[in-house]
Write an enzyme that holds these catalytic residues in place. Sequence first.
Site, mmCIF file in Angstrom:
data_model
loop_
_atom_site.group_PDB
_atom_site.id
_atom_site.type_symbol
_atom_site.label_atom_id
_atom_site.label_comp_id
_atom_site.label_asym_id
_atom_site.label_seq_id
_atom_site.Cartn_x
_atom_site.Cartn_y
_atom_site.Cartn_z
ATOM 1 C CD GLU A 21 -3.002 1.232 2.104
ATOM 2 O OE1 GLU A 21 -3.903 1.953 1.926
ATOM 3 O OE2 GLU A 21 -3.052 0.222 3.098
ATOM 4 C CD GLU A 24 -3.423 -7.385 4.327
ATOM 5 O OE1 GLU A 24 -3.048 -6.418 4.648
ATOM 6 O OE2 GLU A 24 -3.146 -8.020 3.377
#
Length: 258
Positions: free
Chosen positions: A112, A132
Site C-alpha cells: 500500500e 491478509e
Amino acid sequence: MSSGIGFAIDGHIARVTLDRPKALNSINSEMDLALFEAWTEINNNPDIWVAVLSAAGEKAFCAGADVSGGGDGAGRRMALGGGLTGVGGPLLTLRKPLIAAVQGYAIGGGFELAMCADIIVAADTTKFGIPETKVGIIGEAGIMHRAIRQLPHHIALAMILTGERIDVHQAQRYGLVNEVVPYEKLAETATGWAERIASASPLAVQAAKDAVLSRAGWPLDAALATRYEPIEAYEYSADRLEGRAAFAEKRTAVWTGR
C-alpha cells in the site's frame, strides 16, 4: 538511524529511506513518527520539489506494519506510513511528487505504501502481495481499496481473495509499475525520474498533482468545472513569468519554486 528512517535532502530532491532491513523494513510506531516528520518537512520546505522513497537491503521494500509486539497497529497516533496510507489514522496528503523505488517483498501495508507513490520504479526481484485473507489477520481494508483502483478489477480481487502474490512483470503489464530494472540500477533509475520531475516548474507540478488527484473519482464534467486554487495561484508566481520569458528567449527556464 535509531528511528529506522533515513532522511536527506539532495538539491531539490528529498530522499526517505526505510532502514530496518533485518525486520524486512516493517513499520513500527517510531518509524511512523519519523515518516510523518519527513512528509511534513517535504510539504513545508519550498526548496524540496520531489521525494524518493526507498528501502535498505535487497530482500524487501516493506513487509507492512510491524506486528512483532503482538499488536496490529491499534493505538497508532497516525495512519501507517507516517499518515500517507490513511490506514489506522488520519490521512496525510503529500503535495510534492513521490517516487517509490521498490525491491523484493512489497506486501500488506508495504504494498500500500508503494501504491501511495505517483511513480513506481521496481527491481526485477519485486513481488507484490495482499496476504491478509490468507493468514487471517484482516483489519483495516485500505490496501484493498487502493488495489481495486490501481489494478484491473479481477486481478485485484484475485490477489485479495487468495492472498497470492504477483511478480513485478505482471505488475508492469497491469500498469502498476512505471519501470522495471535490475536491482543494481534501482537507485539510479529512481533518481533519474526525480531529476526529470525536478526539471519542470515545481509549482506547476504541484498544482497539476493536486488537480488530478483531488478530482480523480469525480465525473469528468465536475472535474472540468472545478476551480483549482493552486493552479490559479500559479498564474501570479515568479515561475510563471520565468516560464514565459524562457520560452520567448528560447532558453532553459531557471525555476525557483516561488
